[in-house]
Design an enzyme around this catalytic site. Structure first.
Site, mmCIF file in Angstrom:
data_model
loop_
_atom_site.group_PDB
_atom_site.id
_atom_site.type_symbol
_atom_site.label_atom_id
_atom_site.label_comp_id
_atom_site.label_asym_id
_atom_site.label_seq_id
_atom_site.Cartn_x
_atom_site.Cartn_y
_atom_site.Cartn_z
ATOM 1 N N LYS A 89 40.986 -22.559 -60.343
ATOM 2 C CA LYS A 89 40.660 -23.143 -61.647
ATOM 3 C C LYS A 89 40.089 -22.046 -62.539
ATOM 4 O O LYS A 89 38.972 -21.595 -62.344
ATOM 5 C CB LYS A 89 39.627 -24.264 -61.506
ATOM 6 C CG LYS A 89 39.567 -25.090 -62.790
ATOM 7 C CD LYS A 89 38.214 -25.727 -63.069
ATOM 8 C CE LYS A 89 37.224 -24.844 -63.744
ATOM 9 N NZ LYS A 89 37.564 -24.354 -65.088
ATOM 10 N N GLU B 34 30.008 -15.026 -56.468
ATOM 11 C CA GLU B 34 29.797 -13.776 -57.221
ATOM 12 C C GLU B 34 29.172 -14.192 -58.543
ATOM 13 O O GLU B 34 29.849 -14.781 -59.390
ATOM 14 C CB GLU B 34 31.140 -13.077 -57.486
ATOM 15 C CG GLU B 34 31.854 -12.614 -56.240
ATOM 16 C CD GLU B 34 31.213 -11.388 -55.618
ATOM 17 O OE1 GLU B 34 30.362 -10.744 -56.268
ATOM 18 O OE2 GLU B 34 31.546 -11.082 -54.469
ATOM 19 N N CYS C 157 29.840 -8.677 -65.590
ATOM 20 C CA CYS C 157 28.726 -9.042 -64.703
ATOM 21 C C CYS C 157 27.904 -7.832 -64.286
ATOM 22 O O CYS C 157 26.687 -7.913 -64.142
ATOM 23 C CB CYS C 157 29.261 -9.749 -63.467
ATOM 24 S SG CYS C 157 30.528 -8.787 -62.621
ATOM 25 N N GLU D 41 20.427 -12.780 -68.423
ATOM 26 C CA GLU D 41 21.741 -12.209 -68.692
ATOM 27 C C GLU D 41 22.199 -12.670 -70.073
ATOM 28 O O GLU D 41 22.279 -13.870 -70.330
ATOM 29 C CB GLU D 41 22.702 -12.712 -67.613
ATOM 30 C CG GLU D 41 24.001 -11.982 -67.599
ATOM 31 C CD GLU D 41 24.962 -12.555 -66.555
ATOM 32 O OE1 GLU D 41 25.010 -13.781 -66.395
ATOM 33 O OE2 GLU D 41 25.661 -11.752 -65.922
HETATM 34 P P1 NAD Z 1 30.336 -20.187 -65.868
HETATM 35 O O1 NAD Z 1 29.458 -20.192 -64.675
HETATM 36 O O2 NAD Z 1 29.931 -20.947 -67.063
HETATM 37 O O3 NAD Z 1 31.792 -20.729 -65.474
HETATM 38 C C1 NAD Z 1 32.536 -20.155 -64.421
HETATM 39 C C2 NAD Z 1 33.608 -21.132 -63.993
HETATM 40 O O4 NAD Z 1 32.979 -22.281 -63.415
HETATM 41 C C3 NAD Z 1 34.495 -21.667 -65.115
HETATM 42 O O5 NAD Z 1 35.821 -21.776 -64.649
HETATM 43 C C4 NAD Z 1 33.900 -23.035 -65.384
HETATM 44 O O6 NAD Z 1 34.819 -23.947 -65.952
HETATM 45 C C5 NAD Z 1 33.513 -23.462 -63.990
HETATM 46 N N1 NAD Z 1 32.485 -24.507 -63.904
HETATM 47 C C6 NAD Z 1 31.487 -24.758 -64.771
HETATM 48 N N2 NAD Z 1 30.747 -25.800 -64.322
HETATM 49 C C7 NAD Z 1 31.289 -26.190 -63.156
HETATM 50 C C8 NAD Z 1 30.964 -27.215 -62.211
HETATM 51 N N3 NAD Z 1 29.929 -28.024 -62.404
HETATM 52 N N4 NAD Z 1 31.731 -27.339 -61.113
HETATM 53 C C9 NAD Z 1 32.783 -26.506 -60.896
HETATM 54 N N5 NAD Z 1 33.139 -25.528 -61.761
HETATM 55 C C10 NAD Z 1 32.395 -25.364 -62.875
HETATM 56 O O7 NAD Z 1 30.568 -18.629 -66.180
HETATM 57 P P2 NAD Z 1 31.344 -17.977 -67.406
HETATM 58 O O8 NAD Z 1 30.517 -18.204 -68.623
HETATM 59 O O9 NAD Z 1 32.777 -18.405 -67.400
HETATM 60 O O10 NAD Z 1 31.334 -16.435 -66.992
HETATM 61 C C11 NAD Z 1 30.259 -15.601 -67.179
HETATM 62 C C12 NAD Z 1 29.407 -15.501 -65.937
HETATM 63 O O11 NAD Z 1 30.205 -15.051 -64.841
HETATM 64 C C13 NAD Z 1 28.299 -14.491 -66.059
HETATM 65 O O12 NAD Z 1 27.119 -15.023 -65.522
HETATM 66 C C14 NAD Z 1 28.781 -13.320 -65.222
HETATM 67 O O13 NAD Z 1 27.770 -12.489 -64.730
HETATM 68 C C15 NAD Z 1 29.518 -14.011 -64.148
HETATM 69 N N6 NAD Z 1 30.472 -13.092 -63.506
HETATM 70 C C16 NAD Z 1 30.171 -12.584 -62.272
HETATM 71 C C17 NAD Z 1 31.024 -11.679 -61.654
HETATM 72 C C18 NAD Z 1 30.720 -11.104 -60.297
HETATM 73 O O14 NAD Z 1 31.632 -10.572 -59.656
HETATM 74 N N7 NAD Z 1 29.491 -11.198 -59.811
HETATM 75 C C19 NAD Z 1 32.208 -11.307 -62.299
HETATM 76 C C20 NAD Z 1 32.491 -11.839 -63.551
HETATM 77 C C21 NAD Z 1 31.607 -12.740 -64.152
#
Ligand code: NAD
Length: 518
Positions: free
Chosen positions: A177, A252, A286, A387
């Site tokens: 997803k 992650e 990230c 962040e």
């Molecule tokens: P997010 O946590 O808002 O969303 C990530 C994903 O989770 C999306 O596909 C979203 O639709 C889904 N999601 C949201 N709520 C959910 C739920 N209740 N149940 C299941 N899925 C759900 O993150 P974002 O804003 O898309 O991305 C930015 C974040 O990602 C930052 O915190 C960044 O640090 C992190 N990130 C981490 C890494 C890593 O490798 N550690 C890499 C890239 C991004």
């Protein structure tokens, strides 16, 4: 007329059960440029069933690793053949500069599929265990089953490759997803997996909201493993959902990585590296080095020069090859960045560079923000602890090495960190004290599918990439074979008083159905 991108379920492109779609906005212009089918709970169920059937009844998990490897190599080739179109889609959908999309994103996708093809082809599924006189033992790697992958918006096609490639290389099936802001290139990658001949149901793509499609997917009892990349806040929710069925989980999550500049550094090298570490993809990374810790002895000169150079970064439309930085992914994220800069000001930080929206001629509706540097920051401030996920660097001076390490580790996160120094031995000494999953010395963002990547503390659970990352997608089974029926003799304390079964009479020639003389 805009194109509509659809779900990939059971080898077919399909509409959402509800028939609903959502707009994908080009952040360079602020206008919709495509529509995407909006998967919901019913679609999540359909996709998981397709993946379940492909795992339980299909050929994929039973294939030799080297056979699966051929399919992964084919996907890599198809991505290469379609590199131009995929890069353009990533630029339009996610605001990646076209230079970055071509140079970094597509290359990383190709190498991720190639590296996991190599790991799958190693045929190390079975490994002997230490010998015992009375038994033989070995360890066997097996696929886990159906994997649910949930990815963020910042590096859509890369994140999709990081999840799909190891999952299928190990013999699992997957439902991925993507984030709604940037779902399109994941759908395209799913489509290329079908084109490569990967059996139907092995790779399924489910665009849709986190609340509906995401929750249904992660909570499904038919899912065996969840691989999530996203914010720490949503990561906590994912763990909760997975706990209902004790579904295996890798996470992650976020970061607030510290870049430590020691006083013996080559200044030009560290200035250049600092800008790359934090402003690459507008800080929507990230592992971005968003906290800059500078030795007080060189702090003022270093920061003055850094602010000058940050001001020269060209922010512009993603598709313009002259743009060093593109737009922020969405209006909401742009507002988040603005809110944090306002908080920084309230907390007493000095805005040394940027601090406002960037105006880009002819693109008034785009979501642009200036590369921003906040000085006079203390590590306990909100802008140093939380962040921001935008082009905002906070700068904090330190007194000595121990002080730098203390400040760097004073964070709930532990994803990455770095040291800039002219003395490798000194840099390594500092690196070893940082509580983070990756430390770069005189470099940044060097993520390689051959080396492990992941977080300490609230930056995550488990690792991606390399053999360790591959093992996150494999079960381990120990098989024990008794040699010579001595098992009981080895356990004299197991002295049951139950009467033993009488030995049946040896079968005569008639009972054995044979005739005398053969
Ligand atoms: P997010 O946590 O808002 O969303 C990530 C994903 O989770 C999306 O596909 C979203 O639709 C889904 N999601 C949201 N709520 C959910 C739920 N209740 N149940 C299941 N899925 C759900 O993150 P974002 O804003 O898309 O991305 C930015 C974040 O990602 C930052 O915190 C960044 O640090 C992190 N990130 C981490 C890494 C890593 O490798 N550690 C890499 C890239 C991004």
């Amino acid at each position: 007329m805009t194109e509509t991108y659809r779900l990939v379920i059971g080898g077919e492109l399909t509409d959402a059960a509800s028939g609903e779609t959502f707009d994908s906005i080009d952040p360079s212009t602020g206008e919709a440029f495509a529509a995407v089918a909006k998967g919901g709970s019913e679609d999540a169920d359909r996709a998981v069933r397709a993946a379940r059937q492909a795992f339980d009844e299909g050929p994929w998990p039973k294939m030799k690793g080297r056979e699966r490897a051929q399919y992964l190599l084919k996907v890599a080739d198809l991505v290469k053949q379609n590199a131009g179109a995929l890069a353009e889609l990533e630029a339009r959908d996610g605001g990646h500069t076209i230079r970055m999309a071509k140079g970094a994103d597509i290359g990383m996708v190709i190498s991720t599929f190639r590296v996991f093809a190599e790991l799958a082809g190693r045929e190390d599924d079975e490994r002997p265990l230490p010998r015992s006189p009375a038994s033989t033992n070995w360890m066997r790697h097996e696929p886990i089953g159906v994997c649910a992958a949930v990815t963020p918006w910042n590096f859509p096609i890369q994140m999709a490759a990081w999840k799909i490639a190891p999952a299928i290389a190990a013999g699992n099936t997957v439902v991925i997803k993507p984030a709604s802001y940037t779902a399109i290139t994941t759908i395209e990658l799913g489509r290329l997996c079908q084109e490569a001949g990967i059996p139907e149901g092995v790779v399924n793509v489910l665009p849709g909201s986190g609340a509906a499609a995401g929750e249904s997917l992660v909570a499904s009892p038919m899912v065996d493993k969840v691989a999530f990349t996203g914010s720490t806040e949503v990561g906590r929710r994912i763990m909760q959902l997975a706990s209902a069925n004790v579904t295996k989980c890798t996470l992650e999550l976020g970061g607030k990585s510290a870049a430590i500049v020691l006083d013996d550094v080559d200044l030009d090298y560290a200035l250049d590296g600092t800008l790359w570490g934090v402003f690459f993809h507008n800080g929507q990374v990230c592992s971005a080095g968003t906290r800059l810790l500078v030795d007080r002895k060189i702090h003022d000169d270093f920061v003055a020069e850094l602010a000058k150079q940050a001001g020269a970064i060209r922010t512009g439309p993603a598709l313009d090859p002259a743009s060093d930085a593109g737009p922020i992914v969405s209006k909401t994220q742009l507002e988040t960045v603005e809110r944090y800069v306002a908080i920084g000001r309230e907390e007493g930080a000095d805005v040394l560079a940027g601090g406002d929206r960037a105006m880009v001629e002819g693109h008034d509706g785009g979501f642009y923000y200036q590369p921003t540097i906040l000085g006079g920051v203390r590590n306990e401030m909100k802008v140093a602890q939380e962040e921001i996920f935008g082009p905002v660097l906070v700068v904090i001076p330190f007194e000595d090495e121990a002080d730098a390490v203390r400040i760097a580790n004073d964070s709930i996160y532990g994803l990455a960190g770095g040291v800039w120094s002219g003395d490798n031995a000194r840099a390594v000494r500092v690196a070893e004290q940082l509580r983070t999953g990756t430390v770069w010395i005189n470099d940044w963002h060097m993520i390689n599918p051959r080396y492990p990547f992941g977080g300490y503390k609230q930056s995550g659970l488990g690792r991606e990439h390399g053999e360790i990352g591959f093992d996150e997608y494999r079960e381990v089974k120990h098989i024990h074979v008794d040699l010579g029926g001595q098992a009981r003799a080895r356990h004299p304390w197991w002295d049951l008083t139950v009467p033993k079964r009488e030995s049946p009479a040896a079968p005569g020639p008639e009972a054995a159905g044979s005739k005398p003389g053969g």
